[in-house]
Design a protein around this motif. Structure first.
Motif, PDB file in Angstrom:
ATOM      1  N   UNK A  26      22.508 -21.708  28.431  1.00  0.00           N
ATOM      2  CA  UNK A  26      23.276 -22.628  27.604  1.00  0.00           C
ATOM      3  C   UNK A  26      23.914 -23.698  28.474  1.00  0.00           C
ATOM      4  N   UNK A  27      23.674 -24.948  28.167  1.00  0.00           N
ATOM      5  CA  UNK A  27      24.208 -26.035  28.988  1.00  0.00           C
ATOM      6  C   UNK A  27      25.708 -26.205  28.811  1.00  0.00           C
ATOM      7  N   UNK A  28      26.311 -26.811  29.806  1.00  0.00           N
ATOM      8  CA  UNK A  28      27.745 -27.114  29.777  1.00  0.00           C
ATOM      9  C   UNK A  28      27.946 -28.553  29.325  1.00  0.00           C
ATOM     10  N   UNK A  29      29.161 -28.911  28.914  1.00  0.00           N
ATOM     11  CA  UNK A  29      29.418 -30.306  28.538  1.00  0.00           C
ATOM     12  C   UNK A  29      29.099 -31.265  29.682  1.00  0.00           C
ATOM     13  N   UNK A  30      28.696 -32.463  29.337  1.00  0.00           N
ATOM     14  CA  UNK A  30      28.340 -33.457  30.336  1.00  0.00           C
ATOM     15  C   UNK A  30      29.553 -33.845  31.177  1.00  0.00           C
ATOM     16  N   UNK A  31      29.325 -33.982  32.471  1.00  0.00           N
ATOM     17  CA  UNK A  31      30.386 -34.411  33.361  1.00  0.00           C
ATOM     18  C   UNK A  31      30.700 -35.895  33.116  1.00  0.00           C
TER      19      UNK A  31
ATOM     20  N   UNK B  33      24.393 -35.975  20.508  1.00  0.00           N
ATOM     21  CA  UNK B  33      23.586 -35.785  21.724  1.00  0.00           C
ATOM     22  C   UNK B  33      24.348 -34.988  22.777  1.00  0.00           C
ATOM     23  N   UNK B  34      25.488 -34.433  22.418  1.00  0.00           N
ATOM     24  CA  UNK B  34      26.279 -33.680  23.398  1.00  0.00           C
ATOM     25  C   UNK B  34      25.460 -32.512  23.946  1.00  0.00           C
ATOM     26  N   UNK B  35      25.407 -32.444  25.260  1.00  0.00           N
ATOM     27  CA  UNK B  35      24.518 -31.503  25.936  1.00  0.00           C
ATOM     28  C   UNK B  35      24.783 -30.059  25.551  1.00  0.00           C
ATOM     29  N   UNK B  36      26.060 -29.694  25.415  1.00  0.00           N
ATOM     30  CA  UNK B  36      26.392 -28.298  25.144  1.00  0.00           C
ATOM     31  C   UNK B  36      25.992 -27.858  23.741  1.00  0.00           C
ATOM     32  N   UNK B  37      25.636 -28.814  22.881  1.00  0.00           N
ATOM     33  CA  UNK B  37      25.247 -28.486  21.512  1.00  0.00           C
ATOM     34  C   UNK B  37      23.731 -28.414  21.326  1.00  0.00           C
ATOM     35  N   UNK B  38      22.977 -28.885  22.323  1.00  0.00           N
ATOM     36  CA  UNK B  38      21.532 -29.007  22.178  1.00  0.00           C
ATOM     37  C   UNK B  38      20.802 -27.752  22.643  1.00  0.00           C
ATOM     38  N   UNK B  39      19.721 -27.426  21.943  1.00  0.00           N
ATOM     39  CA  UNK B  39      18.830 -26.343  22.352  1.00  0.00           C
ATOM     40  C   UNK B  39      17.540 -26.954  22.884  1.00  0.00           C
ATOM     41  N   UNK B  40      16.951 -26.286  23.880  1.00  0.00           N
ATOM     42  CA  UNK B  40      15.739 -26.762  24.543  1.00  0.00           C
ATOM     43  C   UNK B  40      14.516 -26.183  23.838  1.00  0.00           C
TER      44      UNK B  40
ATOM     45  N   UNK C 101       9.957 -24.734  27.750  1.00  0.00           N
ATOM     46  CA  UNK C 101      10.421 -24.394  29.090  1.00  0.00           C
ATOM     47  C   UNK C 101      11.419 -23.257  29.051  1.00  0.00           C
ATOM     48  N   UNK C 102      10.945 -22.041  28.894  1.00  0.00           N
ATOM     49  CA  UNK C 102      11.834 -20.903  28.642  1.00  0.00           C
ATOM     50  C   UNK C 102      12.880 -20.716  29.740  1.00  0.00           C
ATOM     51  N   UNK C 103      12.522 -20.973  30.988  1.00  0.00           N
ATOM     52  CA  UNK C 103      13.450 -20.746  32.101  1.00  0.00           C
ATOM     53  C   UNK C 103      14.738 -21.535  31.901  1.00  0.00           C
ATOM     54  N   UNK C 104      14.614 -22.773  31.420  1.00  0.00           N
ATOM     55  CA  UNK C 104      15.797 -23.600  31.207  1.00  0.00           C
ATOM     56  C   UNK C 104      16.356 -23.441  29.799  1.00  0.00           C
ATOM     57  N   UNK C 105      15.509 -23.012  28.867  1.00  0.00           N
ATOM     58  CA  UNK C 105      15.958 -22.921  27.480  1.00  0.00           C
ATOM     59  C   UNK C 105      16.968 -21.803  27.260  1.00  0.00           C
ATOM     60  N   UNK C 106      16.845 -20.725  28.023  1.00  0.00           N
ATOM     61  CA  UNK C 106      17.719 -19.580  27.771  1.00  0.00           C
ATOM     62  C   UNK C 106      19.111 -19.769  28.370  1.00  0.00           C
TER      63      UNK C 106
ATOM     64  N   UNK D 286      14.996 -19.836  22.934  1.00  0.00           N
ATOM     65  CA  UNK D 286      16.196 -19.011  23.058  1.00  0.00           C
ATOM     66  C   UNK D 286      16.543 -18.273  21.768  1.00  0.00           C
ATOM     67  N   UNK D 287      15.661 -18.348  20.758  1.00  0.00           N
ATOM     68  CA  UNK D 287      15.903 -17.679  19.486  1.00  0.00           C
ATOM     69  C   UNK D 287      16.534 -18.568  18.433  1.00  0.00           C
ATOM     70  N   UNK D 288      16.917 -19.772  18.805  1.00  0.00           N
ATOM     71  CA  UNK D 288      17.518 -20.704  17.847  1.00  0.00           C
ATOM     72  C   UNK D 288      16.487 -21.116  16.801  1.00  0.00           C
ATOM     73  N   UNK D 289      16.905 -21.189  15.548  1.00  0.00           N
ATOM     74  CA  UNK D 289      16.055 -21.697  14.473  1.00  0.00           C
ATOM     75  C   UNK D 289      16.504 -23.114  14.152  1.00  0.00           C
ATOM     76  N   UNK D 290      15.710 -24.065  14.581  1.00  0.00           N
ATOM     77  CA  UNK D 290      16.046 -25.464  14.383  1.00  0.00           C
ATOM     78  C   UNK D 290      14.939 -26.193  13.656  1.00  0.00           C
ATOM     79  N   UNK D 291      14.739 -27.445  14.045  1.00  0.00           N
ATOM     80  CA  UNK D 291      13.824 -28.314  13.313  1.00  0.00           C
ATOM     81  C   UNK D 291      13.053 -29.200  14.289  1.00  0.00           C
ATOM     82  N   UNK D 292      11.970 -29.774  13.776  1.00  0.00           N
ATOM     83  CA  UNK D 292      11.266 -30.841  14.465  1.00  0.00           C
ATOM     84  C   UNK D 292      10.957 -31.929  13.433  1.00  0.00           C
ATOM     85  N   UNK D 293      11.243 -33.166  13.790  1.00  0.00           N
ATOM     86  CA  UNK D 293      10.962 -34.303  12.912  1.00  0.00           C
ATOM     87  C   UNK D 293       9.746 -35.039  13.453  1.00  0.00           C
ATOM     88  N   UNK D 294       8.762 -35.245  12.578  1.00  0.00           N
ATOM     89  CA  UNK D 294       7.536 -35.934  12.970  1.00  0.00           C
ATOM     90  C   UNK D 294       7.288 -37.205  12.169  1.00  0.00           C
ATOM     91  N   UNK D 295       7.920 -37.340  11.014  1.00  0.00           N
ATOM     92  CA  UNK D 295       7.742 -38.528  10.191  1.00  0.00           C
ATOM     93  C   UNK D 295       8.575 -39.695  10.709  1.00  0.00           C
TER      94      UNK D 295
END
Length: 403
Positions: free
Chosen positions: A78-83, A61-68, A71-76, A37-46
Motif C-alpha cells: 500500500x503506497x504512502x501519501x505523496x511527499x 489521484x492521491x497515491x495512497x488511495x490508488x490500487x495498482x 505488477x503483483x510485487x508492487x501492487x500488494x 491485491x484483491x481490490x475490486x475496482x474498474x477499468x474504463x475503455x470507452x
C-alpha cells in the motif's frame, strides 16, 4: 457484486506492437476489474466514460488511495501519501499550487524558445548515427538522448547526468521492479537534483534553468524543490522517447503514411499520439464519493484504470480507429489525459516529436528496419509502453535483409 459483473484481471498481451490488448477491446466502456491485491475496482475503455472520469473532481489521484492493476510485487504494497512536491499524486488545491508555478516553463512560448535546442540535439543525434554507420539501435542513438538532453537543459541539469537519469527512470517504469529497486532509483534522481540545487548561486534569480527559477521564488522548501525536480526528470523524457521510437517503428512499417509525414507534421503527430497512446496502466483515479457514470455506480474508495490506448480507438469518437491516417484530425484524443491533470509537458513533447521525426526521415530517406517487425522487443511490462530496441539501417540493402 451488486452489478452482476464478474471482475477479471487486466490483460496486457497485445496482438501487434501497435494495437491495445484484445481482451480490453472486447470489454464494455466501464467494467469490473480484479486487482492483484484483491481490490475490486474498474477499468474504463470507452472514450466518453474515460474523458468524463478524467474531468470529474470527485475522482482523486492521491497515491495512497490508488490500487495498482498489474505488477503483483508492487501492487500488494500500500503506497504512502505523496511527499511535498510530488504533485501528480495530489489533488487541488495542493496540485494547483505546483502547476501554477510550473506552467509557464512548459507553455507554448517557452517551448518555442526551446525549439532551436530541440533541433540542435536532433541534429547531433543524426550526425552521430551517420558517423557510426548502420545498423544501429534507434532507441539508444536517437529516441532516448533527445528528450533526455532537452529536459536536462530545461531544468538546469548537466548533460552528463542524463544516462544515470534514464537508467533510474527505466527501473521506476518497470512494473516488475521490487520496492527497494524503485527506492534506489528515486534516490539516484533526487541526488542529482540536490547536486543542482547545491550549485545554485546564493541570492537573486538565475537563468540556469527551471530549478534555479523555482528556487529563486522562495516559495518552496528544499524537499519540495528536490521532489519537484525528481518528478520532472523522471516523467519529462521517457514518454517522449517511447513515442519517438514507437512512432518511427510504425512509420517504417507503413511507407504510405511515412510519405505523408512531412506535408503536415503537426497533424501527423496528433494521429500518432492517438493511434499509439503509450500510457498503458498507470492512469488511475479513485472515487472520493459514490459516482454514477454510464449507468453504473463507482463506490467511494474504488479505483478505476483509464485504458487510454483503448479509449483512443473508440469508433464512436474516431471513425475507422484501427487505421493509422496521419492526414486525419485526431484532436480531442486522450494521449495526454484530460482535465486538471492533463500532461504538463504536452507542448514540449509535441515539439520534440514534430522536429525529431521529420528530421529523421529527411536525413535518412531510405531508413528501414534491420530486423523483421516481429523481432522488435516491446515493453509490455512497463507503465509507459514502447520498444526496448529498434535496429535500423540505411544505404545498400543486403541480400539477406528481412522483407
Amino acid at each position: 457484486m451488486s452489478d452482476g459483473q464478474i471482475a477479471q484481471p487486466l490483460e496486457t498481451d497485445r496482438p501487434t506492437p501497435f494495437d491495445p490488448p484484445v481482451e480490453l477491446r472486447r470489454r464494455a466502456p466501464l467494467s469490473r476489474l480484479a486487482y492483484p491485491d484483491g481490490h475490486l475496482g474498474w477499468v474504463a475503455t470507452g472514450y466518453s466514460v474515460t474523458r468524463a472520469i478524467l474531468a470529474d473532481p470527485r475522482f482523486s489521484t492521491r497515491r495512497e488511495l490508488l490500487h495498482q492493476p498489474v505488477g503483483r510485487e508492487r501492487a500488494i504494497e500500500r503506497p504512502t501519501p505523496a511527499e511535498p512536491g510530488i504533485f501528480p499524486h495530489m489533488d487541488p488545491p495542493e496540485h494547483t499550487r505546483y502547476r501554477r508555478l510550473l506552467s509557464r516553463h512548459f507553455g507554448p512560448r517557452r517551448v518555442a524558445e526551446l525549439t532551436p535546442t530541440i533541433r540542435r540535439y536532433t541534429a547531433e543525434a543524426l550526425h552521430g548515427m551517420a558517423d557510426g554507420g548502420g545498423p544501429i539501435d534507434l532507441v539508444a542513438s536517437f529516441a532516448m538522448p533527445i528528450p533526455a538532453l532537452v529536459i536536462c537543459e530545461l531544468l538546469g541539469v548537466q548533460a552528463e547526468d542524463r544516462q544515470r537519469i534514464q537508467a533510474a527512470t527505466a527501473v521506476m517504469n518497470d512494473l516488475d521492479s521490487r520496492a527497494e529497486q524503485v527506492i534506489d532509483a528515486v534516490t539516484s534522481i533526487t541526488g542529482t537534483v540536490r547536486g543542482v540545487l547545491a550549485r545554485l548561486p546564493a541570492g537573486g534569480p538565475s537563468d540556469d534553468g527551471l530549478l534555479a527559477h523555482a528556487a529563486a521564488t522562495g516559495d518552496l522548501s528544499d524537499d519540495e524543490l528536490t521532489n519537484l525536480g525528481m518528478v520532472l526528470l523522471a516523467t519529462g523524457h521517457l514518454p517522449t522517447s517511447s513515442m519517438l521510437a514507437l512512432g518511427a517503428f510504425v512509420l517504417l512499417t507503413n511507407p504510405a503514411q511515412r510519405a505523408r509525414l512531412a506535408a503536415d507534421p503537426e497533424r501527423a503527430v496528433e494521429e500518432l499520439l492517438r493511434y499509439l497512446s503509450i500510457l498503458q496502466f498507470d492512469v488511475r483515479r479513485t472515487a472520493l464519493v459514490d459516482v454514477e457514470i454510464d449507468g453504473q455506480v463507482i463506490a467511494a474508495g474504488e479505483t478505476v484504470v483509464l485504458a487510454l490506448p483503448v479509449a483512443n480507438r473508440d469508433p464512436e469518437r474516431f471513425p475507422d480507429p484501427d487505421t493509422l491516417d496521419v492526414t486525419r484530425s485526431a484532436t480531442g484524443h486522450l494521449a495526454f489525459g484530460h482535465g486538471v491533470h492533463q500532461c504538463l509537458g504536452q507542448h514540449l513533447a509535441r515539439a520534440e516529436l514534430r522536429v525529431a521525426l521529420t528530421a529523421l526521415f529527411e536525413h535518412f530517406p531510405d531508413l528501414r528496419l534491420a530486423v523483421s517487425p516481429a523481432e522488435v522487443p516491446t515493453r509490455n511490462h512497463m507503465a509507459v509502453y514502447g520498444v526496448d530496441r529498434l535496429p535500423v539501417a540505411w544505404g545498400v540493402i543486403p541480400p539477406d535483409h528481412p522483407r
